[in-house]
Structures are given as structure tokens and as C-alpha cells.
Design an enzyme around this catalytic site. Structure first.
Site, PDB file in Angstrom:
ATOM      1  N   LYS A  22      97.445 132.449  35.229  1.00 23.77           N
ATOM      2  CA  LYS A  22      98.637 133.076  34.620  1.00 23.77           C
ATOM      3  C   LYS A  22      99.753 132.055  34.449  1.00 23.77           C
ATOM      4  O   LYS A  22     100.379 131.977  33.395  1.00 23.77           O
ATOM      5  CB  LYS A  22      99.104 134.215  35.537  1.00 23.77           C
ATOM      6  CG  LYS A  22     100.516 134.682  35.308  1.00 23.77           C
ATOM      7  CD  LYS A  22     100.870 135.880  36.176  1.00 23.77           C
ATOM      8  CE  LYS A  22     101.579 135.585  37.477  1.00 23.77           C
ATOM      9  NZ  LYS A  22     102.928 135.055  37.409  1.00 23.77           N
ATOM     10  N   ASP A 305     102.151 131.767  46.957  1.00 25.11           N
ATOM     11  CA  ASP A 305     101.440 132.939  46.418  1.00 25.11           C
ATOM     12  C   ASP A 305     100.155 133.262  47.189  1.00 25.11           C
ATOM     13  O   ASP A 305      99.512 134.265  46.909  1.00 25.11           O
ATOM     14  CB  ASP A 305     101.092 132.725  44.936  1.00 25.11           C
ATOM     15  CG  ASP A 305     102.316 132.452  44.094  1.00 25.11           C
ATOM     16  OD1 ASP A 305     103.414 132.882  44.488  1.00 25.11           O
ATOM     17  OD2 ASP A 305     102.195 131.800  43.048  1.00 25.11           O
TER      18      ASP A 305
HETATM   19  N1  EPU Z   1     115.174 127.542  42.667  1.00 22.84           N
HETATM   20  C1  EPU Z   1     116.525 127.316  42.669  1.00 22.84           C
HETATM   21  N2  EPU Z   1     117.130 127.039  41.470  1.00 22.84           N
HETATM   22  C2  EPU Z   1     116.439 126.993  40.308  1.00 22.84           C
HETATM   23  C3  EPU Z   1     115.043 127.220  40.323  1.00 22.84           C
HETATM   24  C4  EPU Z   1     114.452 127.497  41.534  1.00 22.84           C
HETATM   25  O1  EPU Z   1     117.191 127.365  43.701  1.00 22.84           O
HETATM   26  O2  EPU Z   1     117.035 126.744  39.254  1.00 22.84           O
HETATM   27  C5  EPU Z   1     114.536 127.902  43.941  1.00 22.84           C
HETATM   28  C6  EPU Z   1     114.051 129.356  43.900  1.00 22.84           C
HETATM   29  O3  EPU Z   1     115.053 130.239  44.251  1.00 22.84           O
HETATM   30  C7  EPU Z   1     112.926 129.374  44.889  1.00 22.84           C
HETATM   31  C8  EPU Z   1     112.353 127.955  44.782  1.00 22.84           C
HETATM   32  O4  EPU Z   1     113.335 127.175  44.111  1.00 22.84           O
HETATM   33  O5  EPU Z   1     113.461 129.538  46.181  1.00 22.84           O
HETATM   34  C9  EPU Z   1     111.037 127.897  44.048  1.00 22.84           C
HETATM   35  O6  EPU Z   1     111.189 128.332  42.722  1.00 22.84           O
HETATM   36  P1  EPU Z   1     110.362 127.701  41.522  1.00 22.84           P
HETATM   37  O7  EPU Z   1     111.326 127.415  40.421  1.00 22.84           O
HETATM   38  O8  EPU Z   1     109.503 126.595  42.031  1.00 22.84           O
HETATM   39  O9  EPU Z   1     109.419 128.891  41.128  1.00 22.84           O
HETATM   40  P2  EPU Z   1     109.255 129.603  39.734  1.00 22.84           P
HETATM   41  O10 EPU Z   1     109.061 128.609  38.665  1.00 22.84           O
HETATM   42  O11 EPU Z   1     110.281 130.647  39.563  1.00 22.84           O
HETATM   43  C10 EPU Z   1     106.640 129.668  39.864  1.00 22.84           C
HETATM   44  C11 EPU Z   1     105.614 130.753  39.764  1.00 22.84           C
HETATM   45  C12 EPU Z   1     105.609 131.566  41.056  1.00 22.84           C
HETATM   46  C13 EPU Z   1     105.317 130.640  42.222  1.00 22.84           C
HETATM   47  C14 EPU Z   1     106.335 129.484  42.254  1.00 22.84           C
HETATM   48  C15 EPU Z   1     106.044 128.460  43.324  1.00 22.84           C
HETATM   49  C16 EPU Z   1     105.627 131.254  37.415  1.00 22.84           C
HETATM   50  C17 EPU Z   1     105.951 132.200  36.336  1.00 22.84           C
HETATM   51  N3  EPU Z   1     105.945 131.619  38.648  1.00 22.84           N
HETATM   52  O12 EPU Z   1     107.888 130.336  40.006  1.00 22.84           O
HETATM   53  O13 EPU Z   1     104.560 132.511  40.927  1.00 22.84           O
HETATM   54  O14 EPU Z   1     105.400 131.369  43.427  1.00 22.84           O
HETATM   55  O15 EPU Z   1     106.349 128.823  40.976  1.00 22.84           O
HETATM   56  O16 EPU Z   1     104.805 127.878  43.133  1.00 22.84           O
HETATM   57  O17 EPU Z   1     105.061 130.189  37.189  1.00 22.84           O
HETATM   58  C18 EPU Z   1     103.503 134.584  41.047  1.00 22.84           C
HETATM   59  O18 EPU Z   1     102.690 134.140  40.229  1.00 22.84           O
HETATM   60  O19 EPU Z   1     103.360 135.678  41.660  1.00 22.84           O
HETATM   61  C19 EPU Z   1     104.711 133.804  41.326  1.00 22.84           C
HETATM   62  C20 EPU Z   1     105.794 134.314  41.938  1.00 22.84           C
END
Ligand code: EPU
Length: 433
Positions: A22, A305
Site C-alpha cells: 500500500k 506497523d
Molecule cells: N512527523 C513530524 N512532522 C512531519 C512528519 C512526521 O513530526 O512533518 C512525525 C510524525 O508525527 C510521526 C513520525 O514523524 O510521529 C513518523 O511519521 P512519518 O512521516 O514517518 O510517517 P508517515 O509518512 O505519515 C508512513 C506510513 C505509515 C507508517 C509510517 C512509518 C504511509 C501512507 N503511511 O506514514 O503507515 O507507519 O510511514 O513507517 O506511507 C499504515 O500503513 O498503517 C501506516 C500508518
């Protein structure tokens, strides 16, 4: 209201396919907006997050066809509109479209992010980075509005290796004027899969994974391409955990251990087994399992995850296990349901001794203490978020009696026909409309 009814007690046995990731496939659909040519994305999962992303792309002007052959043919010959503020906000993808839309239209507006309710999920790193690259960004009530005559390269240091922010910068940097360097970048395999696609499209990207540095030299045009989506690492772990929890024995074809090294290491410590064979991996296990300390980390660490399904497995281990969640500040809501089924789980705010993380002293309930083995009994559960939904299903598979799981639309965002695939492995699980 649709529900899953699970009768526990059957060991899972047999072969189960795992589909495209995904968190790679959706990003590839967004990447296709960087060119007016046709992109073919193969091995697509049939999940509702893809439908939400398709809706976003179609609104922007893409022609999208996803066939029975699991190939997504997507082409955005023209951008119909780069202002899509009122979309359903069901996933966190729209903000990644800012870079491609700014390159093609110079203005863009996307909805404020949705996604799973697993804690604060700010986008400050995305916004700061795009501003460093020359965009002007305005937060509106329900959207982000952005303008840029031209995006230029920048040296961007991420204070945390955010997956989304890294992807956002890469997408924006491919067509920017000049060079971009991302330090402390996220290096998840799904990002590498996206980079392979972008390089095939003509982007100039170099990755220094060990030191978390990604450099992108801007090019003037990108072309269409064809790319295979990598297998979903969370699906792999979810089925493996379900097999071990039920003391079963399953085989997942066409997967490589390199995607899931830290998972396999943890499985070993628990006393579970795996074996690489015939291009796939066999997973099996028998109790007693050993209690563990698990800390979720950015890749190459233990993926956040995986923690929810793994938590269910730890309810079956001997002694006290700890899960220290260092990615999200509120990802244990699902444990209440497990406790109601008989699990002994305590949620704590303090980091375990000697293991500080960025949530230290902030009052976030980010540590779970699990005592096992526990005898689980049937429950009535409502799924709070996607990965928690898988934890609920696995809890149902090992509990006595009949478990009713509601809110399964969350599960369908990320797992294709989960009931049918578990049935294939011998599980007693029925979907009832
Ligand atoms: N964060 C910040 N500021 C930002 C961006 C992120 O503080 O601008 C913090 C977030 O609050 C969080 C941490 O950084 O505490 C990790 O966030 P990240 O940006 O790495 O995650 P994401 O891109 O929002 C993706 C996946 C998640 C997965 C995470 C970590 C997608 C759509 N989602 O999220 O997947 O857990 O990376 O690997 O790619 C899932 O599939 O169920 C899911 C939640």
C-alpha cells in the site's frame, strides 16, 4: 453493519499470497503526476486506499485504469485542476501531490491530512522543506494552499527521518532547478521502490542508505515508465504472526528476507521459526514463546506497523514483554479490547529504564507492558485503525469462542480480502454484511 466473525483455535496452514505494498503503490500513483506520459504500475493491491488515491488523481485530471491483471495504467496528459481542497481526506496522500502540482501548475491546494488516528501527525517537516525549495504555503481551515513560480533545490535536514516528508521532498526535487540533499532521510524499502520508479522516469537520484543521505539533481522532464510494486511488508509480518500465534505453519511465496530483517530477528528471539525456500519464506512456531523487549524504529529498525499484531503474539509469550513505540505517540488504543478479552496489558507514559525516546516526559502513553501467557476469550471489538484491525483478527484467531469485529472498513484500507485469504489457511472467519 458489516462485521467479521472469527472462531478461534485453528492453526493456520498452507500457502498465502501477499500483494503489492500500500505504502509504495499509492505514492507511485502520485509520482505519475510528474509526467504527462503513461505510467504502468504493476502488482497493485485491491484495497480502499488505492481507490481514495485514484479519486484524488482523477480529480486532478488523470486517466486511471486498474485491470484484473493488477496493473494500474495512469496518465495525466493535462492537469484539469491543481486545486483539490475538498477531497474526502481519507488518507495522507494528497500533501505528496504538492510538488508535482506546483511543477505543472504553479499553484496547488490539497486537503489537510486524514489517515489513522494514532497520535499527533504534524506535517511541519513537509511544509518547511517545500518552503526551503521556494514554495509559499498557507494553511487554510481544511487545506494547504501553495504557490511557486519555480521550485529550486535545497539542503534539507530532517529533524526526524519522516517517511512522508522524505517522499515529498524527493517528488518535488526531481524537477526542481538545481540539486537537493536530504540528510537524516527515511530509507524505508517502499521509498527505495518509489526511487526506482522515478529513476526509470529519468530522475537523477543517489541514495547513501547507511548515512541516511539522499541527493537529487533536478532534471527538466520526466517520462512514462513501468514499475513493479514491492510486496507489502506489513502483510508479510501479519500473516507470519497469525501463523505463530495459532501454532501453525505457512508459506508466503515470492518474498525476500531483505525487506523484513528486523522482523525475522525478533521472531528468532521469540522462539519462532522461518526458512527461506523456493523463492519465498516459510513461517512456523510452537509455544512456549519467550518474552521480549521491542522498540519500534525507522527502517532498518522494527516497523511501527508490525507492533499491533506482534502485541497479540506477546500475550502468548512466557513472562513480561515491553513494546516501546517511538514513532507514534498514541498507538495503543487497541490494547483495551485485548485486555477485555483477557490479555494482561498495561500502558505507560514513561520510557523503559535506559531507553529514552523523543516522547520522554511528554505524558504520551507510548509503552505497553504485556504479561503472558494469557488465555483470551471471545470479544466484541470495534477496530480503531488499520493495523489495530489486524491485531483484533489475530486475537480472534487464538481466542476461545466467537469474536465479532466491527469497523472493518479500516482493515479494508490496507488488507485485500483478508477474510478469504485467512480461510484459505484454514481459519474460521466469516464476513457478514
Ligand atoms: N512527523 C513530524 N512532522 C512531519 C512528519 C512526521 O513530526 O512533518 C512525525 C510524525 O508525527 C510521526 C513520525 O514523524 O510521529 C513518523 O511519521 P512519518 O512521516 O514517518 O510517517 P508517515 O509518512 O505519515 C508512513 C506510513 C505509515 C507508517 C509510517 C512509518 C504511509 C501512507 N503511511 O506514514 O503507515 O507507519 O510511514 O513507517 O506511507 C499504515 O500503513 O498503517 C501506516 C500508518
Amino acid at each position: 453493519m458489516s462485521q467479521l466473525i472469527v472462531k478461534g483455535g485453528k492453526p493456520l496452514k498452507g500457502t498465502v499470497p501477499v500483494y503489492g505494498a500500500k505504502n509504495a503503490a499509492t505514492k507511485m500513483m502520485i509520482a505519475s503526476l510528474l509526467t504527462d506520459e503513461l505510467c504502468e504500475i504493476r502488482n497493485m493491491p485491491r484495497i480502499s486506499d488505492i481507490d481514495v488515491t485514484k479519486e484524488l488523481c482523477e480529480q486532478i485530471g488523470s486517466e486511471v485504469k486498474i485491470g484484473e491483471d493488477r496493473v494500474c495504467r495512469i496518465q495525466t496528459a493535462e492537469i484539469k485542476t491543481s486545486l483539490v481542497p475538498e477531497l474526502s481526506r481519507k488518507n495522507r496522500l494528497p500533501i505528496l501531490a504538492l510538488g508535482p502540482l506546483l511543477h505543472r501548475k504553479k499553484v496547488a491546494e490539497v486537503p489537510v491530512l486524514g489517515g489513522c488516528p494514532i497520535g499527533h501527525r504534524p506535517v511541519n517537516l513537509h511544509v518547511d522543506a517545500l518552503e526551503q525549495m521556494g514554495a509559499r504555503i498557507e494553511r487554510r481551515e481544511f487545506s494547504y494552499y501553495a504557490e511557486a513560480k519555480e521550485l529550486h533545490g535545497a539542503d534539507i535536514h530532517l529533524t526526524f527521518p519522516s517517511v512522508g516528508a522524505t517522499e515529498n521532498i524527493i517528488l518535488a526535487a526531481t524537477l526542481a532547478k538545481g540539486d537537493t540533499t536530504i540528510s537524516n532521510a527515511a530509507v524505508e524499502p517502499e521509498i527505495m521502490n518509489l526511487i526506482t520508479m522515478l529513476k526509470d522516469m529519468g530522475a537523477d537520484i543517489a541514495v547513501h542508505e547507511a548515512v541516511r543521505v539522499i541527493t537529487i539533481k533536478g532534471v527538466s522532464v520526466l517520462h512514462g515508465t513501468a514499475i513493479d510494486v514491492m510486496p507489502d511488508r506489513v502483510e508479510i509480518a501479519s500473516f507470519a504472526i497469525a501463523a505463530l500465534a495459532t501454532e501453525g505453519d505457512i508459506f508466503i511465496p515470492s518474498i525476500q528476507r531483505s525487506y523484513i530483517e528486523s522482523f525475522l530477528e525478533t521472531l528468532n528471539k521469540l522462539g519462532g521459526h522461518f526458512e527461506e525456500k523456493d523463492g519465498g519464506i516459510r513461517f512456523w512456531g510452537r509455544k512456549p514463546y519467550k518474552a521480549l523487549y521491542i522498540e519500534t524504529q525507522p527502517h532498518p529498525g522494527f516497523l511501527t506497523d508490525w507492533q499491533q499484531p506482534f502485541c497479540v503474539l506477546l500475550t502468548q509469550a512466557e513472562g513480561e514483554s515491553i513494546i516501546h513505540e517511538t514513532l507514534y505517540d498514541d498507538r495503543f488504543a487497541y490494547t483495551k479490547d485485548l485486555a477485555a478479552m483477557g490479555a494482561s496489558i498495561e500502558i505507560l507514559e514513561d520510557c523503559p529504564e535506559g531507553r529514552e525516546c523523543r516522547f520522554k516526559g511528554k505524558g504520551y502513553a507510548h509503552v505497553a507492558r504485556i504479561k503472558g501467557p494469557a488465555h483470551l476469550i471471545n470479544g466484541r471489538l470495534t477496530v480503531p485503525d488499520l493495523r489495530a484491525g489486524m491485531a483484533h483478527i489475530i486475537a480472534g484467531l487464538i481466542s476461545e469462542g466467537e469474536t465479532h469485529i466491527f469497523g472493518i472498513d479500516h482493515i479494508e484500507r490496507g488488507y485485500e480480502r483478508i477474510d478469504e485469504r485467512l480461510q484459505q489457511l484454514g481459519a474460521d472467519i466469516q464476513r457478514v454484511e
